[in-house]
Design a protein around this motif. Structure first.
Motif, mmCIF file in Angstrom:
data_model
loop_
_atom_site.group_PDB
_atom_site.id
_atom_site.type_symbol
_atom_site.label_atom_id
_atom_site.label_comp_id
_atom_site.label_asym_id
_atom_site.label_seq_id
_atom_site.Cartn_x
_atom_site.Cartn_y
_atom_site.Cartn_z
ATOM 1 N N ILE A 25 -1.735 2.115 -4.703
ATOM 2 C CA ILE A 25 -0.428 1.462 -4.717
ATOM 3 C C ILE A 25 0.378 1.988 -5.906
ATOM 4 O O ILE A 25 -0.141 2.676 -6.783
ATOM 5 C CB ILE A 25 -0.554 -0.070 -4.828
ATOM 6 C CG1 ILE A 25 -1.184 -0.464 -6.168
ATOM 7 C CG2 ILE A 25 -1.387 -0.642 -3.684
ATOM 8 C CD1 ILE A 25 -1.148 -1.957 -6.447
ATOM 9 N N GLY B 118 -2.177 -3.571 0.475
ATOM 10 C CA GLY B 118 -2.101 -3.455 -0.976
ATOM 11 C C GLY B 118 -2.881 -4.519 -1.712
ATOM 12 O O GLY B 118 -3.984 -4.899 -1.315
ATOM 13 N N GLN C 295 -7.801 3.124 -1.756
ATOM 14 C CA GLN C 295 -6.509 2.574 -1.338
ATOM 15 C C GLN C 295 -5.659 2.488 -2.585
ATOM 16 O O GLN C 295 -6.091 1.979 -3.625
ATOM 17 C CB GLN C 295 -6.678 1.227 -0.635
ATOM 18 C CG GLN C 295 -7.343 0.136 -1.445
ATOM 19 C CD GLN C 295 -6.386 -0.881 -2.030
ATOM 20 O OE1 GLN C 295 -5.199 -0.876 -1.713
ATOM 21 N NE2 GLN C 295 -6.888 -1.749 -2.886
ATOM 22 N N GLN D 109 0.833 -1.205 0.000
ATOM 23 C CA GLN D 109 0.000 0.000 0.000
ATOM 24 C C GLN D 109 0.869 1.258 0.000
ATOM 25 O O GLN D 109 1.848 1.342 0.736
ATOM 26 C CB GLN D 109 -0.882 -0.016 1.245
ATOM 27 C CG GLN D 109 -1.999 0.997 1.242
ATOM 28 C CD GLN D 109 -2.925 0.750 2.422
ATOM 29 O OE1 GLN D 109 -2.690 1.262 3.496
ATOM 30 N NE2 GLN D 109 -3.963 -0.044 2.214
#
Length: 341
Positions: free
Chosen positions: A53, A118, A51, A29
């Motif tokens: 990455i 992640g 979220q 992440q």
């Protein structure tokens, strides 16, 4: 009907066999925050939580003509050391009986234990058994970006155009079947995995489109896995990009905490309790022709042309959020959502 069972099973259970054209990598992440440089560039906070990455040049505004991810990023959270792309999805929340919400964290995938949350990212060029790679794929180009899904979908009919956005209720971490279009309705022992598969045909001209979808297409018939042909309007065969996100729903599996009416308690950060509105965003950022070299190599996961970094290096790449909110505690409402769900 919906899934890619053969690929998932091959990845996890048939690693001793020979396959061609598949990259599987973990990505830690980068951060969790309310920005969306693809759909709502320049808006901070964006309407709902994501979220994210990938490369650490991520910003609220990322113009495809001027924001060159490989040159602006100093690190990436992905295993592929030359991949500075950014990948993101919405965030899953748990709603308690008292009406408060808690963010659901992500689990590291099998083979990447120690990864900081992640997701797993795949790039596939065709059928796994296509050892001669007869279905050649063209790597995404600098400035390319795309979106898949319909944030407003709340019925199966509305979600069907996005044929390969699914969920897997994990009995254990290696579970990959069955897949559903809706959020699981019963507690899942090992968590819930969301599967995001992007279209695999490109018009060959536009790096983006107003809705971030019209420049790409699903195959004209069949599926990517069955090597269905691309339509004449989108003749260029792309690798299939896929995200697997494992949501750690285990802490919320006590039936006593679930709604008294028996409905499932998980809700996306954009207030969807059905799961039909799931979606994903992608901004390409591989260095040079690194991705093309890898997908041209007949390889299965362990591709010699892919430069890699350690999990510690992946985890060390972080980015301070530009929108600061409470993302870990119990909250009365999901950030950005002004009405209860």
């Amino acid at each position: 009907m919906f899934g890619m069972r053969s690929a998932a099973v091959a990845v996890l259970g048939l690693a001793g066999y020979s396959y061609a054209g598949l990259i599987r990598m973990g990505c830690s992440q980068l951060n969790v925050q309310r920005i969306d440089p693809l759909v709502t560039p320049g808006q901070a906070p964006s309407p709902h939580m994501h979220q994210l990455i990938g490369g650490n040049s991520l910003n609220v505004t990322m113009d495809h003509a001027t924001h060159d991810l490989p040159s602006l990023s100093t690190c990436t959270t992905c295993q592929a050391a030359e991949d500075f792309s950014n990948y993101w999805t919405a965030v899953l929340y748990f709603k308690a009986r008292n009406g408060t919400y808690h963010r659901v964290s992500q689990l590291a995938p099998l083979g990447f234990e120690g990864q900081n949350a992640g997701m797993t990212v795949y790039y596939m060029t065709g059928q796994l058994a296509d050892l001669n790679q007869t279905n050649k794929a063209t790597a995404f180009k600098p400035g390319f970006r795309m979106f898949v899904g319909d944030i407003n979908a709340r019925t199966l009919e509305e979600a069907l155009p996005y044929r390969q956005l699914t969920y897997t209720c994990l009995e254990e971490m290696s579970t990959r079947w069955p897949e559903t279009k809706y959020l699981p309705t019963n507690p899942c022992k090992a968590g819930i995995m969301s599967n995001i598969r992007f279209p695999t045909c490109w018009d060959g001209v536009n790096l983006d489109s107003p809705n971030h979808m019209d420049h790409v297409s699903y195959p004209e018939s069949g599926t990517f896995e069955s090597q269905g042909p691309c339509p004449s309007t989108h003749p260029v065969h792309l690798p299939q990009l896929m995200y697997e996100v494992i949501w750690d729903t285990k802490p919320f599996n006590d039936p006593a905490d679930w709604p008294e009416d028996g409905s499932q308690p998980f809700v996306w950060s954009f207030s969807d309790t059905t799961g039909y509105g799931t979606h994903g965003d992608y901004v390409f950022g591989w260095k040079g022709d690194a991705l093309q070299q890898i997908i041209d190599e007949p390889c299965y996961v362990n591709c010699q042309t892919m430069k890699t970094q350690s999990i510690d290096q992946m985890n060390a790449c972080t980015l301070k959020p530009q929108v600061v909110e409470d993302i870990d505690g119990w909250v009365k409402e999901i950030p950005g959502q002004n009405v209860g769900v």
